[in-house]
Design a protein around this motif. Sequence first.
Motif, PDB file in Angstrom:
ATOM      1  N   ASP A 152       0.827  -1.208   0.000  1.00 27.48           N
ATOM      2  CA  ASP A 152       0.000   0.000   0.000  1.00 27.48           C
ATOM      3  C   ASP A 152       0.861   1.259   0.000  1.00 27.48           C
ATOM      4  O   ASP A 152       0.559   2.232  -0.693  1.00 27.48           O
ATOM      5  N   ASP A 153       1.955   1.240   0.779  1.00 23.97           N
ATOM      6  CA  ASP A 153       2.859   2.397   0.823  1.00 23.97           C
ATOM      7  C   ASP A 153       3.493   2.659  -0.543  1.00 23.97           C
ATOM      8  O   ASP A 153       3.608   3.811  -0.974  1.00 23.97           O
ATOM      9  N   GLU A 163       2.273   1.739  -3.491  1.00 26.09           N
ATOM     10  CA  GLU A 163       1.224   2.223  -4.396  1.00 26.09           C
ATOM     11  C   GLU A 163       0.909   3.694  -4.147  1.00 26.09           C
ATOM     12  O   GLU A 163       0.716   4.466  -5.088  1.00 26.09           O
ATOM     13  N   THR A 164       0.877   4.104  -2.892  1.00 22.77           N
ATOM     14  CA  THR A 164       0.647   5.507  -2.553  1.00 22.77           C
ATOM     15  C   THR A 164       1.762   6.384  -3.100  1.00 22.77           C
ATOM     16  O   THR A 164       1.517   7.450  -3.680  1.00 22.77           O
ATOM     17  N   LYS A 186       1.453   9.383  -5.926  1.00 26.06           N
ATOM     18  CA  LYS A 186       1.965  10.733  -5.637  1.00 26.06           C
ATOM     19  C   LYS A 186       2.965  11.151  -6.709  1.00 26.06           C
ATOM     20  O   LYS A 186       2.925  12.276  -7.201  1.00 26.06           O
TER      21      LYS A 186
END
Length: 152
Positions: free
Chosen positions: A140-141, A143-144, A148
């Motif tokens: 998830d990190d 992908e975030t 960004k």
Amino acid sequence: MTTPIPPHDAPHDLGPGRTRAGDQARPRPRGIPRSVVTEHDEQLCRTRDVLGRVGDKWSMSVVYELGQGSRRFTEIKRAMPGVSQRMLTATLRGLERDGLLTRTVHPVVPPRVDYELTPLGQTLLEAAWPLMTWVVEHTDDVETARLKYDAQ
């Protein structure tokens, strides 16, 4: 004394001062014999070859599945959405060739083939487990961060 085998990605001899596009001849450090540099390059090449196998798109998924025990081809395929039959076959053959799994054909009709990790394959699973855990925890990190970055 044996002649060292140059690595597969070493610049090819195209004549004095000429190499293929993209090849970069590295200068040999002073005082170090050519055979030592060649042996080092050969070891790096062999290492990249093994990393290429275990770092490809499907190999670690297969190793993970077989870490749970012996599996049939269809069980492995079902557990790996998106892999084609051809790609899974090629991956299994490569892992078998590298000594990471065994393939057992049972003489029944229809033929039954089981795959299972070898002791060497088990050590790969144990070594890769922390990395796989990190990936699961941080997907998830990542992908975030990608979203960004792409928004810039």
